[in-house]
Scaffold this motif. Sequence first.
Motif, short mmCIF file in Angstrom:
data_model
loop_
_atom_site.label_atom_id
_atom_site.label_comp_id
_atom_site.label_asym_id
_atom_site.label_seq_id
_atom_site.Cartn_x
_atom_site.Cartn_y
_atom_site.Cartn_z
N ARG A 1 -4.38 -12.87 -30.96
CA ARG A 1 -5.34 -13.14 -32.03
C ARG A 1 -6.58 -12.27 -31.86
O ARG A 1 -7.12 -11.74 -32.86
N ALA A 2 -7.03 -12.07 -30.64
CA ALA A 2 -8.19 -11.21 -30.39
C ALA A 2 -7.89 -9.77 -30.82
O ALA A 2 -8.75 -9.11 -31.40
N ARG A 3 -6.67 -9.31 -30.56
CA ARG A 3 -6.28 -7.96 -31.01
C ARG A 3 -6.30 -7.87 -32.53
O ARG A 3 -6.75 -6.88 -33.10
N GLN A 4 -5.83 -8.92 -33.19
CA GLN A 4 -5.86 -8.94 -34.66
C GLN A 4 -7.29 -8.85 -35.18
O GLN A 4 -7.58 -8.13 -36.12
N LEU A 5 -8.17 -9.60 -34.55
CA LEU A 5 -9.57 -9.62 -34.99
C LEU A 5 -10.25 -8.29 -34.74
O LEU A 5 -11.14 -7.89 -35.49
N ALA A 6 -9.84 -7.58 -33.69
CA ALA A 6 -10.46 -6.29 -33.34
C ALA A 6 -9.89 -5.13 -34.13
O ALA A 6 -10.50 -4.07 -34.19
N ALA A 7 -8.73 -5.33 -34.75
CA ALA A 7 -8.09 -4.24 -35.49
C ALA A 7 -8.91 -3.89 -36.72
O ALA A 7 -9.51 -4.76 -37.35
N PRO A 8 -8.94 -2.60 -37.07
CA PRO A 8 -9.65 -2.22 -38.30
C PRO A 8 -8.96 -2.85 -39.50
O PRO A 8 -7.76 -3.13 -39.48
N ASP A 9 -9.74 -3.05 -40.54
CA ASP A 9 -9.17 -3.62 -41.77
C ASP A 9 -8.09 -2.70 -42.31
O ASP A 9 -8.23 -1.48 -42.28
N PRO A 10 -7.00 -3.28 -42.80
CA PRO A 10 -5.96 -2.42 -43.39
C PRO A 10 -6.52 -1.71 -44.62
O PRO A 10 -7.39 -2.23 -45.30
N PRO A 11 -6.02 -0.51 -44.91
CA PRO A 11 -6.52 0.20 -46.09
C PRO A 11 -6.22 -0.61 -47.35
O PRO A 11 -5.17 -1.24 -47.47
N GLN A 12 -7.16 -0.59 -48.25
CA GLN A 12 -6.99 -1.32 -49.51
C GLN A 12 -6.04 -0.55 -50.41
O GLN A 12 -6.13 0.67 -50.52
N ARG A 13 -5.14 -1.27 -51.03
CA ARG A 13 -4.23 -0.63 -51.98
C ARG A 13 -5.00 -0.34 -53.27
O ARG A 13 -5.85 -1.12 -53.70
N ALA A 14 -4.69 0.76 -53.86
CA ALA A 14 -5.32 1.12 -55.13
C ALA A 14 -4.86 0.13 -56.20
O ALA A 14 -3.71 -0.31 -56.21
#
Length: 101
Positions: free
Chosen positions: A74-87
């Motif tokens: 869960r900590a890794r998930q929280l530290a991951a950059p936000d996924p790119p937003q789909r157009a």
Amino acid sequence: MTVHSPVTLRFGFPDDDRALRRLAALDCALPPALPALVAEVDGELRAALSLVNGHVVADPFHRTAELVDLLLARARQLAAPDPPQRASPLPALRLGSRLAR
């Protein structure tokens, strides 16, 4: 922890201070620095992970390896950059409607 015991992962709150100190004392360690993630089983704190320095405390009288693994994931998930937003498909639809004219 039985197979059907509910597990809750959540952020630690200031009112968890007493439970975190108890958990740290059981583990012969210092309490984790806040902010922290905690794992509860049947409403009882069993493990905690500091998001500041990665310090982990866990109840040595229960099986907690899986709980610590969950906290780390869960900590890794929280530290991951936000996924790119789909157009948005809307501009493509507008472009397509102009081409159809």
